[in-house]
Design an enzyme around this catalytic site. Sequence first.
Site, short mmCIF file in Angstrom:
data_model
loop_
_atom_site.label_atom_id
_atom_site.label_comp_id
_atom_site.label_asym_id
_atom_site.label_seq_id
_atom_site.Cartn_x
_atom_site.Cartn_y
_atom_site.Cartn_z
N ASP A 53 -35.87 43.89 -2.59
CA ASP A 53 -34.87 44.19 -1.55
C ASP A 53 -34.93 43.15 -0.44
O ASP A 53 -34.14 43.20 0.52
CB ASP A 53 -35.02 45.63 -1.03
CG ASP A 53 -36.39 45.89 -0.43
OD1 ASP A 53 -37.24 44.99 -0.44
OD2 ASP A 53 -36.61 47.02 0.06
N GLU A 191 -49.27 44.13 0.15
CA GLU A 191 -48.69 43.10 1.01
C GLU A 191 -49.44 43.01 2.33
O GLU A 191 -49.66 44.01 3.02
CB GLU A 191 -47.20 43.43 1.25
CG GLU A 191 -46.51 42.39 2.14
CD GLU A 191 -44.98 42.46 2.10
OE1 GLU A 191 -44.43 43.21 1.27
OE2 GLU A 191 -44.36 41.74 2.90
O1 KIV Z 1 -38.62 42.59 -1.64
C1 KIV Z 1 -39.53 41.79 -1.95
O2 KIV Z 1 -39.30 40.60 -2.16
C2 KIV Z 1 -40.88 42.31 -2.07
C3 KIV Z 1 -42.00 41.33 -2.19
C4 KIV Z 1 -42.23 40.65 -0.92
C5 KIV Z 1 -43.22 41.96 -2.71
O3 KIV Z 1 -41.07 43.49 -2.06
#
Ligand code: KIV
Length: 273
Positions: A53, A191
Amino acid sequence: MTGALREKPKKITTHVLQEMKLHGEKITMLTAYDFSLARILDSSGIDVILVGDSASNVMAGYMTTIPITLNEMIYYASAVVRGVKRALVVVDLPFGTYQGNSKEALNSAIRIMKETGAGAVKLEGGEEIQESVERILSAGIPVMGHLGLTPQSIHKFGTYVVRATDKDEADKLVKDAHILEDTGCFSIVLEKIPALLGEKVAREVKIPIIGIGAGKGVDGQILVTHDMLGVTQEFSPRFLRRYHNLFTEIRGAVENYITDVKKCDFPNEREQY
Ligand code: KIV
């Protein structure tokens, strides 16, 4: 790398990722939101492609991941799936499509699987979304978890700083990782947390742990492709290694094109019919 699968699998599945963890082979994961980039990543041999997202920031220019809709995620994800032969494609359930209502979570996940052809979905959160995770799994849809800095909760955190630096938050993160594993998630993204905590979680749970700013002691790494290629410039966290400076390269190419057209150098005799 302490070990590697002897034969390169034709298609990456959740089972293959589990095998990679068992063999100590690091898992590689990057984001994509369109057919052309997905095709490049897949042909490079990436293991997992996330239709994150983060498309909300990178593709649509929003400040957060909150505004992106399920229909928009489905549009991006179906384009990515058309460009992929080997990698496992995982799609984020966007904000507001799974929190607090497990029936809605299941319906959102079913739409993603049916309308995109992806292989799995990803949800942010631990204990508080356990019921949604259970219900999605009961329909046979593989689920990846996401703990630590969960950008859909940015208005609760108030800032994008490193998470779980204090004992209470670290303990909750470890507990949530066990809950997600016990519920049946096939993998978890961690994260922006301390490296030692990432290593502890990867050691304690049996499913693969993919880190972004979670240190080297986890089972694999993910970055946002536009960040690691230097398309985005304004975002420079410590965990980000830039492998290219595409912003400057693309701008240079476009400037050359403008110059050539303005001075009537393009098209030349050989470039016309
Ligand atoms: O939305 C995204 O790109 C993510 C990553 C940063 C893990 O969730």
